[in-house]
Scaffold this motif. Structure first.
Motif, mmCIF file in Angstrom:
data_model
loop_
_atom_site.group_PDB
_atom_site.id
_atom_site.type_symbol
_atom_site.label_atom_id
_atom_site.label_comp_id
_atom_site.label_asym_id
_atom_site.label_seq_id
_atom_site.Cartn_x
_atom_site.Cartn_y
_atom_site.Cartn_z
ATOM 1 N N TYR A 138 24.248 -3.804 62.283
ATOM 2 C CA TYR A 138 23.826 -5.103 61.795
ATOM 3 C C TYR A 138 22.568 -4.952 60.951
ATOM 4 O O TYR A 138 21.916 -3.906 60.942
ATOM 5 C CB TYR A 138 23.585 -6.068 62.957
ATOM 6 N N ASP A 139 22.233 -6.002 60.226
ATOM 7 C CA ASP A 139 20.979 -6.064 59.490
ATOM 8 C C ASP A 139 20.005 -6.942 60.273
ATOM 9 O O ASP A 139 20.411 -7.899 60.933
ATOM 10 C CB ASP A 139 21.188 -6.666 58.095
ATOM 11 N N ALA A 140 18.727 -6.601 60.198
ATOM 12 C CA ALA A 140 17.716 -7.347 60.942
ATOM 13 C C ALA A 140 16.585 -7.755 60.010
ATOM 14 O O ALA A 140 16.112 -6.948 59.202
ATOM 15 C CB ALA A 140 17.162 -6.512 62.086
ATOM 16 N N LEU A 141 16.153 -9.009 60.112
ATOM 17 C CA LEU A 141 14.959 -9.452 59.407
ATOM 18 C C LEU A 141 13.741 -8.836 60.068
ATOM 19 O O LEU A 141 13.563 -8.945 61.289
ATOM 20 C CB LEU A 141 14.865 -10.977 59.449
ATOM 21 N N THR A 142 12.890 -8.172 59.293
ATOM 22 C CA THR A 142 11.690 -7.542 59.837
ATOM 23 C C THR A 142 10.403 -8.200 59.341
ATOM 24 O O THR A 142 9.325 -7.887 59.832
ATOM 25 C CB THR A 142 11.652 -6.052 59.483
ATOM 26 N N GLY A 143 10.518 -9.106 58.387
ATOM 27 C CA GLY A 143 9.348 -9.781 57.854
ATOM 28 C C GLY A 143 9.710 -10.512 56.582
ATOM 29 O O GLY A 143 10.866 -10.525 56.148
ATOM 30 N N LEU A 144 8.712 -11.148 55.977
ATOM 31 C CA LEU A 144 8.965 -11.874 54.736
ATOM 32 C C LEU A 144 7.710 -11.893 53.888
ATOM 33 O O LEU A 144 6.598 -11.670 54.371
ATOM 34 C CB LEU A 144 9.453 -13.293 55.032
ATOM 35 N N GLN A 145 7.918 -12.165 52.613
ATOM 36 C CA GLN A 145 6.828 -12.315 51.662
ATOM 37 C C GLN A 145 6.924 -13.724 51.088
ATOM 38 O O GLN A 145 7.779 -14.012 50.257
ATOM 39 C CB GLN A 145 6.927 -11.280 50.544
ATOM 40 N N ALA A 146 6.076 -14.632 51.589
ATOM 41 C CA ALA A 146 6.133 -16.021 51.129
ATOM 42 C C ALA A 146 5.581 -16.133 49.702
ATOM 43 O O ALA A 146 4.672 -15.374 49.331
ATOM 44 C CB ALA A 146 5.342 -16.906 52.083
ATOM 45 N N PRO A 147 6.140 -17.059 48.903
ATOM 46 C CA PRO A 147 7.186 -18.018 49.254
ATOM 47 C C PRO A 147 8.525 -17.309 49.464
ATOM 48 O O PRO A 147 8.867 -16.395 48.728
ATOM 49 C CB PRO A 147 7.216 -18.964 48.054
ATOM 50 N N ALA A 148 9.244 -17.768 50.474
ATOM 51 C CA ALA A 148 10.497 -17.118 50.844
ATOM 52 C C ALA A 148 11.545 -18.168 51.184
ATOM 53 O O ALA A 148 11.214 -19.334 51.457
ATOM 54 C CB ALA A 148 10.285 -16.181 52.033
ATOM 55 N N LEU A 171 15.452 -18.590 53.330
ATOM 56 C CA LEU A 171 16.505 -18.035 54.176
ATOM 57 C C LEU A 171 17.718 -18.956 54.111
ATOM 58 O O LEU A 171 17.618 -20.145 54.411
ATOM 59 C CB LEU A 171 16.034 -17.916 55.623
ATOM 60 N N VAL A 172 18.848 -18.403 53.689
ATOM 61 C CA VAL A 172 20.118 -19.122 53.699
ATOM 62 C C VAL A 172 21.069 -18.311 54.560
ATOM 63 O O VAL A 172 21.349 -17.147 54.276
ATOM 64 C CB VAL A 172 20.685 -19.305 52.280
ATOM 65 N N LEU A 173 21.566 -18.933 55.629
ATOM 66 C CA LEU A 173 22.345 -18.190 56.610
ATOM 67 C C LEU A 173 23.386 -19.109 57.236
ATOM 68 O O LEU A 173 23.037 -20.185 57.731
ATOM 69 C CB LEU A 173 21.422 -17.636 57.702
ATOM 70 N N ARG A 174 24.641 -18.670 57.231
ATOM 71 C CA ARG A 174 25.688 -19.406 57.924
ATOM 72 C C ARG A 174 25.727 -18.906 59.367
ATOM 73 O O ARG A 174 26.042 -17.751 59.636
ATOM 74 C CB ARG A 174 27.039 -19.204 57.257
ATOM 75 N N LEU A 175 25.378 -19.779 60.307
ATOM 76 C CA LEU A 175 25.214 -19.380 61.691
ATOM 77 C C LEU A 175 26.544 -19.086 62.370
ATOM 78 O O LEU A 175 27.499 -19.859 62.264
ATOM 79 C CB LEU A 175 24.486 -20.467 62.478
ATOM 80 N N GLU A 176 26.556 -17.960 63.083
ATOM 81 C CA GLU A 176 27.681 -17.629 63.942
ATOM 82 C C GLU A 176 27.301 -17.757 65.413
ATOM 83 O O GLU A 176 28.145 -18.023 66.264
ATOM 84 C CB GLU A 176 28.163 -16.204 63.644
ATOM 85 N N ALA A 177 26.016 -17.575 65.700
ATOM 86 C CA ALA A 177 25.530 -17.692 67.074
ATOM 87 C C ALA A 177 24.022 -17.853 67.044
ATOM 88 O O ALA A 177 23.353 -17.466 66.083
ATOM 89 C CB ALA A 177 25.914 -16.462 67.893
ATOM 90 N N VAL A 178 23.481 -18.460 68.117
ATOM 91 C CA VAL A 178 22.039 -18.522 68.339
ATOM 92 C C VAL A 178 21.819 -17.985 69.743
ATOM 93 O O VAL A 178 22.135 -18.644 70.734
ATOM 94 C CB VAL A 178 21.494 -19.957 68.227
ATOM 95 N N VAL A 179 21.314 -16.759 69.830
ATOM 96 C CA VAL A 179 21.141 -16.072 71.113
ATOM 97 C C VAL A 179 19.656 -16.035 71.442
ATOM 98 O O VAL A 179 18.888 -15.308 70.820
ATOM 99 C CB VAL A 179 21.712 -14.644 71.064
ATOM 100 N N ALA A 228 25.900 -13.458 52.388
ATOM 101 C CA ALA A 228 26.806 -13.657 51.260
ATOM 102 C C ALA A 228 27.317 -12.343 50.669
ATOM 103 O O ALA A 228 28.428 -12.272 50.170
ATOM 104 C CB ALA A 228 26.102 -14.476 50.177
ATOM 105 N N HIS A 229 26.519 -11.259 50.766
ATOM 106 C CA HIS A 229 26.826 -10.051 50.022
ATOM 107 C C HIS A 229 27.368 -8.911 50.873
ATOM 108 O O HIS A 229 27.640 -7.825 50.347
ATOM 109 C CB HIS A 229 25.555 -9.571 49.315
ATOM 110 N N THR A 230 27.528 -9.093 52.188
ATOM 111 C CA THR A 230 27.966 -8.006 53.056
ATOM 112 C C THR A 230 28.655 -8.583 54.287
ATOM 113 O O THR A 230 28.436 -9.755 54.638
ATOM 114 C CB THR A 230 26.768 -7.142 53.491
ATOM 115 N N ASP A 231 29.481 -7.754 54.927
ATOM 116 C CA ASP A 231 30.137 -8.207 56.149
ATOM 117 C C ASP A 231 29.315 -7.877 57.385
ATOM 118 O O ASP A 231 29.727 -8.167 58.504
ATOM 119 C CB ASP A 231 31.540 -7.589 56.270
ATOM 120 N N ARG A 232 28.130 -7.278 57.194
ATOM 121 C CA ARG A 232 27.252 -7.007 58.330
ATOM 122 C C ARG A 232 26.507 -8.280 58.707
ATOM 123 O O ARG A 232 25.933 -8.950 57.839
ATOM 124 C CB ARG A 232 26.241 -5.908 57.980
#
Length: 337
Positions: free
Chosen positions: A258-268, A270-278, A287-291
């Motif tokens: 999987y891919d993991a968010l490790t940080g951000l550089q604002a302004p930033a 996030l667009v994400l289609r949720l599959e789960a909230v754990v 959008a660009h990968t099946d991971r």
């Protein structure tokens, strides 16, 4: 606290457009764009009444929340600078606001002063007590990952949902000193540990046994703990094992890579289609990968809300196929209240 309606499958939830208590059309990001400090900031993701809610805060106003759910698309805009999220005052029932700067990277969005006075952290250091009733529990996160913990009884299972437990059982209830003593005694055995690193919990989600073995493992651990007399000073509770993986939107193992968010550089953005909230982690499709992308929402806390983006930007993302050590302990302590 008022909250927006639950996200319906296929719906887009613009987190910059969190519902106000009475008027849906009010937008917190628009308020931020036209106002000087203080601004609306992301405080964190919390579970209330069995649902995950993203919370934003501003001084002298009630926290506002957006309920999340699988199948929805989150669009979150974040600006600079990141600041302390303050701390919850349990006696007053409100947040103590703070504007101290905090590092742009990292999962801790509290300044040193707020962290030193946070009730959850004080309790973890045995520097705080109260007269409420507490529950002692065993939580299952996967093979070899059984955790003992405590929570204020009035919080119900919110603590377990915020931790991302796949199953749990109650061990007993009582005053905080007795429950804390039992927790320590159990942690000194080989039946459970007090803390687990998030990376270990996430790694277990790719193991089919994590979804099948919790009931038996918790029953055995509970029986051994009871036989050892470690619960003798607590009031007995139901020995039911609760399976809660489906409440996160999980129906089976996730991909090991999987891919993991490790940080951000604002302004930033996030667009994400949720599959789960754990727990406090968003898991969604990119959008660009099946991971899948795993987002530890603690990384986002403290940033001001900005207008909702059309695409993700300013995110630091790493690809992972974790294989953590079984004895790797976590220094993070999420609030107990």
């Amino acid at each position: 606290m008022p909250a927006s309606p639950a996200g319906r499958r296929g719906e887009t939830l613009a987190v910059g457009r969190i519902a106000c208590p009475l008027v849906w059309e009010d937008t917190l990001s628009t308020m931020n764009a036209g106002a000087s400090l203080p601004v609306w900031r992301i405080t964190g993701l919390f579970w209330r009444q069995g649902r995950p809610r993203w919370v934003a805060s501003r001084p002298d106003q009630a926290d506002r929340s957006l309920e999340l759910g699988p199948g929805t698309t989150v669009r979150l805009g974040l600006a600079d600078p990141r600041a302390c999220v303050g701390r919850w005052d349990g006696e007053r029932g409100c947040r103590r606001w703070c504007t101290a700067p905090v590092p742009a990277r990292g999962t801790d969005a509290q300044c040193a002063e707020c962290a030193a006075n946070d009730q959850g952290r004080l309790l973890a250091r045995d520097a705080y007590t109260d007269d409420r009733t507490y529950l002692l529990y065993l939580a299952w996160f996967g093979p070899g990952l059984v955790k003992v913990g405590l929570t204020a009884a009035e919080r119900g299972r919110s603590r377990l949902l915020e931790q991302g437990a796949l199953a749990y059982t109650e061990l007993g209830r009582g005053p905080l000193p007795a429950v804390r003593a039992a927790e320590r005694a159990i942690a000194a055995t080989d039946h459970a540990v007090e803390r687990l690193r998030l990376v270990r919990k996430l790694a277990a989600l790719s193991d089919p046994e994590a979804f099948a073995g919790g009931h038996v493992a918790l029953e055995r651990a509970r029986a051994a703990i009871t036989a050892a007399g470690l619960l003798d000073l607590l009031e007995p509770t139901s020995d039911t094992v609760h399976l809660i993986a489906q409440e996160f939107g999980l129906v089976g193992p996730l991909p090991a890579a999987y891919d993991a968010l490790t940080g951000l550089q604002a302004p930033a953005g996030l667009v994400l289609r949720l599959e789960a909230v754990v727990g406090r982690v968003l898991i969604g499709a990119q959008a660009h990968t099946d991971r899948p992308l795993f987002v530890d929402t603690r990384l986002l806390a403290g940033f001001p809300l900005a207008p909702s983006p059309e695409r993700s930007a300013g995110l630091r993302i790493e690809s992972r196929t974790p294989s953590p050590s079984r004895h790797d302990l976590d220094a993070d302590q999420i609030r107990l209240f």
